[in-house]
Design a protein around this motif. Structure first.
Motif, PDB file in Angstrom:
ATOM      1  N   PHE A   2      -1.120  38.091  23.600  1.00 51.16           N
ATOM      2  CA  PHE A   2      -0.719  39.094  23.111  1.00 51.16           C
ATOM      3  C   PHE A   2      -0.648  38.762  21.464  1.00 51.16           C
ATOM      4  CE2 PHE A   2       1.038  39.853  27.119  1.00 51.16           C
ATOM      5  CZ  PHE A   2       0.493  41.135  27.350  1.00 51.16           C
ATOM      6  N   GLY A   3      -1.014  40.030  20.599  1.00 52.12           N
ATOM      7  CA  GLY A   3      -1.132  39.620  19.081  1.00 52.12           C
ATOM      8  C   GLY A   3      -2.067  38.824  18.780  1.00 52.12           C
ATOM      9  N   SER A   4      -3.503  38.788  19.476  1.00 54.99           N
ATOM     10  CA  SER A   4      -4.411  37.775  19.264  1.00 54.99           C
ATOM     11  C   SER A   4      -4.899  37.950  17.929  1.00 54.99           C
ATOM     12  CB  SER A   4      -5.511  37.941  20.255  1.00 54.99           C
ATOM     13  OG  SER A   4      -6.020  39.110  20.366  1.00 54.99           O
ATOM     14  N   PHE A   5      -5.009  39.072  17.360  1.00 56.49           N
ATOM     15  CA  PHE A   5      -5.488  39.540  16.030  1.00 56.49           C
ATOM     16  C   PHE A   5      -4.109  39.652  14.989  1.00 56.49           C
ATOM     17  CE2 PHE A   5      -6.449  42.325  12.281  1.00 56.49           C
ATOM     18  CZ  PHE A   5      -7.905  41.877  12.122  1.00 56.49           C
ATOM     19  N   ALA A   6      -3.103  40.231  15.297  1.00 51.91           N
ATOM     20  CA  ALA A   6      -2.078  40.336  14.322  1.00 51.91           C
ATOM     21  C   ALA A   6      -0.698  40.472  15.267  1.00 51.91           C
ATOM     22  CB  ALA A   6      -2.356  41.344  13.416  1.00 51.91           C
ATOM     23  N   LEU A  70       8.329  34.022  15.405  1.00 50.98           N
ATOM     24  CA  LEU A  70       7.135  34.092  16.250  1.00 50.98           C
ATOM     25  C   LEU A  70       5.963  34.208  15.650  1.00 50.98           C
ATOM     26  CD1 LEU A  70       6.287  37.402  16.485  1.00 50.98           C
ATOM     27  CD2 LEU A  70       8.366  37.627  17.869  1.00 50.98           C
ATOM     28  N   GLU A  71       5.860  33.585  14.371  1.00 45.79           N
ATOM     29  CA  GLU A  71       4.567  33.744  13.342  1.00 45.79           C
ATOM     30  C   GLU A  71       4.009  35.189  13.357  1.00 45.79           C
ATOM     31  OE1 GLU A  71       1.919  30.960  15.200  1.00 45.79           O
ATOM     32  OE2 GLU A  71       3.260  29.370  14.042  1.00 45.79           O
ATOM     33  N   ALA A  72       4.980  36.170  12.962  1.00 51.27           N
ATOM     34  CA  ALA A  72       4.592  37.567  12.607  1.00 51.27           C
ATOM     35  C   ALA A  72       3.629  37.493  11.601  1.00 51.27           C
ATOM     36  CB  ALA A  72       5.899  38.257  12.242  1.00 51.27           C
ATOM     37  N   LEU A 219       3.792  52.047  10.452  1.00 51.54           N
ATOM     38  CA  LEU A 219       2.868  51.562  11.363  1.00 51.54           C
ATOM     39  C   LEU A 219       1.575  51.431  10.431  1.00 51.54           C
ATOM     40  CD1 LEU A 219       1.818  49.779  13.931  1.00 51.54           C
ATOM     41  CD2 LEU A 219       1.538  52.115  14.967  1.00 51.54           C
ATOM     42  N   TRP A 220       1.415  52.338   9.852  1.00 54.00           N
ATOM     43  CA  TRP A 220       0.126  52.628   9.020  1.00 54.00           C
ATOM     44  C   TRP A 220       0.149  51.450   7.997  1.00 54.00           C
ATOM     45  CZ3 TRP A 220       0.318  54.118   3.849  1.00 54.00           C
ATOM     46  CH2 TRP A 220      -1.015  54.340   3.005  1.00 54.00           C
ATOM     47  N   LEU A 225      -1.444  46.045   5.964  1.00 56.90           N
ATOM     48  CA  LEU A 225      -1.203  44.629   5.472  1.00 56.90           C
ATOM     49  C   LEU A 225      -1.949  43.541   6.062  1.00 56.90           C
ATOM     50  CD1 LEU A 225       2.538  44.925   4.748  1.00 56.90           C
ATOM     51  CD2 LEU A 225       0.842  44.662   2.903  1.00 56.90           C
ATOM     52  N   VAL A 226      -2.137  43.792   7.630  1.00 54.87           N
ATOM     53  CA  VAL A 226      -2.749  42.839   8.250  1.00 54.87           C
ATOM     54  C   VAL A 226      -4.410  43.129   8.482  1.00 54.87           C
ATOM     55  CG1 VAL A 226      -0.386  42.101   9.428  1.00 54.87           C
ATOM     56  CG2 VAL A 226      -2.051  43.992  10.295  1.00 54.87           C
TER      57      VAL A 226
END
Length: 260
Positions: A2-6, A70-72, A219-220, A225-226
């Motif tokens: 989960f979160g493989s891109f961001a 969690l390395e956000a 969220l936008w 940002l990522v």
């Protein structure tokens, strides 16, 4: 994974029941949200409402460290009133402090709303909120300080945050429809615990102007940002005109390497 891109780290008021479900419906493949919560106490005294909201600030530093662990890739304090009631200077200071402490770009919902409205190129807005009058006054003051003119405005006058979360999306749409919008260039529906995403695109079609909400703006900007607009798979849903706009002039204070 989960979160493989961001990975988006969310700091959410403890009795908010809307942020995670709405975000989960909108994030693109490869982007996931991970939340921690800050305690907020329900009150039946309108005079104490603003204080109970701002008391959440006592825990947001620890909460930011929790989601950073969690390395956000980006962190958001997803509370509109919690980020506007103490004014613009406080909002900026919270972003800068958390970003510096965690090493992760950090925004608040109020900062995201300002960036969204500026990126849309609007100055006159219609404002719909579920808030009681003292909280709503704080929002109008914050928006005025940011350079926006509120030309239409209506509140539901709800004291309980839990009650806001129990409303269906038709409540936000109906409140917007009840206003005389005048020369408003956009509509802002405030409160991260108020369901809005099902109503926004329909309202935009009816009104012919952009409609943003607290959760959509937050969220936008986090996706921006990522570098996930329109997403790694190109499959971000399009719930609002805002989704087609790139964030402009993201404030330096949201980044950990910002220099005073």
């Amino acid at each position: 994974m989960f979160g493989s891109f961001a990975r988006l780290g969310l700091i959410v008021p403890s009795n908010n029941t809307t942020v995670e479900p709405e975000f989960a419906r909108l994030v693109p493949e490869g982007v996931d949200c991970f939340a921690t919560r800050t305690m907020i106490v329900e009150t039946d005294d309108p005079a104490l409402k603003a204080r109970t909201i701002l008391d959440m600030h006592a825990r947001i530093d620890d909460a930011a460290q929790e989601v950073a662990s969690l390395e956000a890739d980006a962190i958001g304090y997803v509370c509109t009133s919690g980020s506007f009631l103490d004014g613009d200077d406080s909002d900026r200071a919270v972003c800068a402090r958390l970003a510096a402490a965690t090493g992760v770009p950090t925004i608040t919902t109020s900062t995201a709303v300002v960036v969204a409205l500026r990126s849309l190129g609007v100055g006159r807005i219609a404002l719909a909120t579920p808030y009681i009058a003292p909280v709503s006054r704080g929002l109008r003051a914050y928006l005025a300080d940011a350079g926006f003119e509120v030309v239409a405005h209506r509140d539901l006058d709800l004291l309980s945050n839990l009650a806001k979360g129990r409303l269906g999306p038709e409540a936000s749409a109906d409140l917007v429809r009840s206003m005389e919008l005048g020369d408003a260039e956009a509509v802002f529906i405030s409160c991260t615990n108020w369901r809005t995403i099902e109503a926004v695109s329909e309202l935009e079609e009816e009104l012919g102007i952009p409609v943003i909400s607290s959760n959509l703006a937050t969220l936008w900007l986090m996706l921006g940002l990522v570098d996930a607009l329109p997403g790694p798979s190109g499959a971000v849903p399009s719930p609002a005109r805002l989704w087609a706009v790139e964030p402009e002039s993201i404030p330096a204070f949201v980044r950990p390497d910002a220099v005073d």
